[in-house]
Design an enzyme around this catalytic site. Structure first.
Site, PDB file in Angstrom:
ATOM      1  N   HIS A 109       5.714  -2.583  -2.397  1.00 38.20           N
ATOM      2  CA  HIS A 109       6.436  -1.666  -1.518  1.00 38.20           C
ATOM      3  C   HIS A 109       5.716  -0.333  -1.528  1.00 38.20           C
ATOM      4  O   HIS A 109       5.247   0.108  -2.576  1.00 38.20           O
ATOM      5  CB  HIS A 109       7.875  -1.449  -2.019  1.00 38.20           C
ATOM      6  CG  HIS A 109       8.546  -0.286  -1.338  1.00 38.20           C
ATOM      7  ND1 HIS A 109       9.143  -0.412  -0.113  1.00 38.20           N
ATOM      8  CD2 HIS A 109       8.648   1.028  -1.674  1.00 38.20           C
ATOM      9  CE1 HIS A 109       9.610   0.771   0.272  1.00 38.20           C
ATOM     10  NE2 HIS A 109       9.326   1.669  -0.664  1.00 38.20           N
ATOM     11  N   GLU A 120      13.000   8.047  -2.035  1.00 43.70           N
ATOM     12  CA  GLU A 120      12.782   6.872  -2.878  1.00 43.70           C
ATOM     13  C   GLU A 120      12.316   7.255  -4.280  1.00 43.70           C
ATOM     14  O   GLU A 120      12.742   6.645  -5.265  1.00 43.70           O
ATOM     15  CB  GLU A 120      11.771   5.941  -2.208  1.00 43.70           C
ATOM     16  CG  GLU A 120      12.339   5.309  -0.929  1.00 43.70           C
ATOM     17  CD  GLU A 120      11.306   4.518  -0.142  1.00 43.70           C
ATOM     18  OE1 GLU A 120      10.151   4.364  -0.613  1.00 43.70           O
ATOM     19  OE2 GLU A 120      11.654   4.048   0.963  1.00 43.70           O
ATOM     20  N   TYR A 159      17.073   0.055   0.069  1.00 44.91           N
ATOM     21  CA  TYR A 159      16.863  -0.621   1.354  1.00 44.91           C
ATOM     22  C   TYR A 159      18.005  -0.361   2.333  1.00 44.91           C
ATOM     23  O   TYR A 159      18.248  -1.184   3.215  1.00 44.91           O
ATOM     24  CB  TYR A 159      16.668  -2.118   1.126  1.00 44.91           C
ATOM     25  CG  TYR A 159      15.296  -2.478   0.581  1.00 44.91           C
ATOM     26  CD1 TYR A 159      14.131  -2.152   1.285  1.00 44.91           C
ATOM     27  CD2 TYR A 159      15.162  -3.154  -0.624  1.00 44.91           C
ATOM     28  CE1 TYR A 159      12.872  -2.485   0.797  1.00 44.91           C
ATOM     29  CE2 TYR A 159      13.896  -3.501  -1.123  1.00 44.91           C
ATOM     30  CZ  TYR A 159      12.758  -3.163  -0.403  1.00 44.91           C
ATOM     31  OH  TYR A 159      11.518  -3.503  -0.882  1.00 44.91           O
ATOM     32  N   ARG A 219      -0.027   2.947   2.426  1.00 44.95           N
ATOM     33  CA  ARG A 219       0.416   1.954   3.424  1.00 44.95           C
ATOM     34  C   ARG A 219      -0.781   1.182   3.981  1.00 44.95           C
ATOM     35  O   ARG A 219      -0.720  -0.033   4.154  1.00 44.95           O
ATOM     36  CB  ARG A 219       1.177   2.628   4.572  1.00 44.95           C
ATOM     37  CG  ARG A 219       2.493   3.276   4.189  1.00 44.95           C
ATOM     38  CD  ARG A 219       3.642   2.316   4.092  1.00 44.95           C
ATOM     39  NE  ARG A 219       4.007   1.694   5.346  1.00 44.95           N
ATOM     40  CZ  ARG A 219       5.089   0.934   5.493  1.00 44.95           C
ATOM     41  NH1 ARG A 219       5.914   0.714   4.456  1.00 44.95           N
ATOM     42  NH2 ARG A 219       5.359   0.374   6.642  1.00 44.95           N
ATOM     43  N   ASN A 234       6.173 -10.009  -0.356  1.00 43.50           N
ATOM     44  CA  ASN A 234       4.892  -9.403   0.012  1.00 43.50           C
ATOM     45  C   ASN A 234       4.313  -8.469  -1.047  1.00 43.50           C
ATOM     46  O   ASN A 234       3.517  -7.590  -0.737  1.00 43.50           O
ATOM     47  CB  ASN A 234       4.988  -8.749   1.393  1.00 43.50           C
ATOM     48  CG  ASN A 234       6.073  -7.695   1.465  1.00 43.50           C
ATOM     49  OD1 ASN A 234       6.640  -7.311   0.441  1.00 43.50           O
ATOM     50  ND2 ASN A 234       6.355  -7.203   2.655  1.00 43.50           N
ATOM     51  N   ARG A 249      -1.631  -6.955   0.524  1.00 40.02           N
ATOM     52  CA  ARG A 249      -0.889  -8.088   1.083  1.00 40.02           C
ATOM     53  C   ARG A 249      -1.845  -9.109   1.711  1.00 40.02           C
ATOM     54  O   ARG A 249      -1.619 -10.319   1.625  1.00 40.02           O
ATOM     55  CB  ARG A 249       0.140  -7.588   2.097  1.00 40.02           C
ATOM     56  CG  ARG A 249       1.330  -6.864   1.431  1.00 40.02           C
ATOM     57  CD  ARG A 249       2.112  -6.048   2.435  1.00 40.02           C
ATOM     58  NE  ARG A 249       3.357  -5.506   1.894  1.00 40.02           N
ATOM     59  CZ  ARG A 249       4.089  -4.587   2.509  1.00 40.02           C
ATOM     60  NH1 ARG A 249       3.697  -4.109   3.687  1.00 40.02           N
ATOM     61  NH2 ARG A 249       5.202  -4.138   1.963  1.00 40.02           N
ATOM     62  N   LYS A 280       6.443  -5.626  -6.694  1.00 38.25           N
ATOM     63  CA  LYS A 280       7.674  -6.407  -6.600  1.00 38.25           C
ATOM     64  C   LYS A 280       7.688  -7.539  -7.635  1.00 38.25           C
ATOM     65  O   LYS A 280       6.653  -7.836  -8.256  1.00 38.25           O
ATOM     66  CB  LYS A 280       7.816  -6.942  -5.170  1.00 38.25           C
ATOM     67  CG  LYS A 280       8.009  -5.822  -4.130  1.00 38.25           C
ATOM     68  CD  LYS A 280       8.177  -6.373  -2.713  1.00 38.25           C
ATOM     69  CE  LYS A 280       8.422  -5.239  -1.715  1.00 38.25           C
ATOM     70  NZ  LYS A 280       8.664  -5.761  -0.333  1.00 38.25           N
ATOM     71  N   THR A 314       3.386  -5.483   6.944  1.00 45.85           N
ATOM     72  CA  THR A 314       4.582  -6.007   6.280  1.00 45.85           C
ATOM     73  C   THR A 314       4.536  -7.533   6.170  1.00 45.85           C
ATOM     74  O   THR A 314       4.840  -8.096   5.123  1.00 45.85           O
ATOM     75  CB  THR A 314       5.841  -5.588   7.075  1.00 45.85           C
ATOM     76  OG1 THR A 314       5.878  -4.159   7.154  1.00 45.85           O
ATOM     77  CG2 THR A 314       7.101  -6.110   6.426  1.00 45.85           C
TER      78      THR A 314
HETATM   79  P1  DAT Z   1       7.654  -2.513   4.612  1.00 51.30           P
HETATM   80  O1  DAT Z   1       7.909  -3.091   3.241  1.00 51.30           O
HETATM   81  O2  DAT Z   1       6.276  -2.850   5.103  1.00 51.30           O
HETATM   82  O3  DAT Z   1       7.968  -1.048   4.689  1.00 51.30           O
HETATM   83  P2  DAT Z   1      10.147  -2.952   6.052  1.00 51.30           P
HETATM   84  O4  DAT Z   1      10.597  -1.625   5.507  1.00 51.30           O
HETATM   85  O5  DAT Z   1      10.262  -3.167   7.513  1.00 51.30           O
HETATM   86  O6  DAT Z   1       8.633  -3.250   5.633  1.00 51.30           O
HETATM   87  O7  DAT Z   1      10.964  -4.118   5.336  1.00 51.30           O
HETATM   88  C1  DAT Z   1      11.237  -4.034   3.945  1.00 51.30           C
HETATM   89  C2  DAT Z   1      11.004  -5.395   3.348  1.00 51.30           C
HETATM   90  O8  DAT Z   1      11.941  -6.321   3.903  1.00 51.30           O
HETATM   91  C3  DAT Z   1       9.640  -5.993   3.641  1.00 51.30           C
HETATM   92  O9  DAT Z   1       8.670  -5.558   2.693  1.00 51.30           O
HETATM   93  C4  DAT Z   1       9.896  -7.462   3.534  1.00 51.30           C
HETATM   94  C5  DAT Z   1      11.328  -7.593   4.060  1.00 51.30           C
HETATM   95  N1  DAT Z   1      11.332  -7.953   5.466  1.00 51.30           N
HETATM   96  C6  DAT Z   1      11.065  -7.136   6.517  1.00 51.30           C
HETATM   97  N2  DAT Z   1      11.162  -7.786   7.690  1.00 51.30           N
HETATM   98  C7  DAT Z   1      11.502  -9.064   7.364  1.00 51.30           C
HETATM   99  C8  DAT Z   1      11.751 -10.245   8.120  1.00 51.30           C
HETATM  100  N3  DAT Z   1      11.675 -10.248   9.452  1.00 51.30           N
HETATM  101  N4  DAT Z   1      12.063 -11.375   7.437  1.00 51.30           N
HETATM  102  C9  DAT Z   1      12.149 -11.377   6.089  1.00 51.30           C
HETATM  103  N5  DAT Z   1      11.932 -10.308   5.325  1.00 51.30           N
HETATM  104  C10 DAT Z   1      11.608  -9.164   5.948  1.00 51.30           C
HETATM  105 MG    MG Z   2       9.737  -0.049   4.570  1.00 50.38          MG
END
Ligand code: DAT
Ligand code: MG
Length: 139
Positions: free
Chosen positions: A115, A126, A49, A85, A112, A102, A9, A91
């Site tokens: 991705h 994706e 997203y 992962r 974080n 992370r 990122k 996350t």
């Molecule tokens: P991951 O990236 O572990 O697959 P995710 O798909 O649930 O997680 O969310 C995508 C991204 O969105 C994540 O890397 C960071 C952001 N994100 C997720 N939950 C969040 C939250 N509660 N507050 C702020 N950002 C968040």
């Molecule tokens: Mg995700």
């Protein structure tokens, strides 16, 4: 064999962590099948997203991922989706184990560093968002 999409990122690129992230996957034995640097535009960010549309953090997520160059890569190996992962960690970096990307390089859930696709089907979707078939190499 599986393939998964990994993004370093914008904050990971800005902090000079591309080599660190790529090196971890390479040393684990995963193979790079495609890699590029790009700036994600809003349209691509919203498609990537789309599962998060409507959530409170969606606007910040799109704004962050479009805020500077990223490095996108296709990583291949046995159970690559899960292996990547697991190597990325939780996350929310506060919950990520030391030794994960992370867990070693982040504290803010909104920034974080990496991705990774969360399943084989999402990986296919994706990968196709970021790479044309001709941009990927085979074994
Ligand atoms: P991951 O990236 O572990 O697959 P995710 O798909 O649930 O997680 O969310 C995508 C991204 O969105 C994540 O890397 C960071 C952001 N994100 C997720 N939950 C969040 C939250 N509660 N507050 C702020 N950002 C968040
Ligand atoms: Mg995700």
């Amino acid at each position: 064999m599986e393939r998964t999409l990994v993004l370093v990122k914008p904050n990971g690129v800005e902090r000079g962590l591309v080599g660190e992230v790529v090196g971890r996957f390479e040393r684990r034995g995963l193979r790079l099948r495609g890699m590029k640097m790009l700036v994600v535009d809003r349209a691509l960010a919203e498609r990537h997203y789309e599962e998060h549309v409507g959530k409170g953090f969606f606007a910040d997520l799109v704004s962050f991922i479009t805020s500077g160059p990223i490095v996108a890569m296709v990583v291949e190996g046995p159970s690559a989706v899960k292996v990547v992962r697991d190597m990325m960690g939780a996350t929310d970096p506060v919950d990520a184990m030391p030794g994960t990307i992370r867990g070693d390089f982040a504290l803010d859930i909104g920034e974080n560093v990496v991705h990774g696709s969360d399943g084989v089907e999402s990986a296919k979707r994706e990968i196709s968002l970021y790479f044309a078939p001709g941009e990927l190499v085979s074994a």
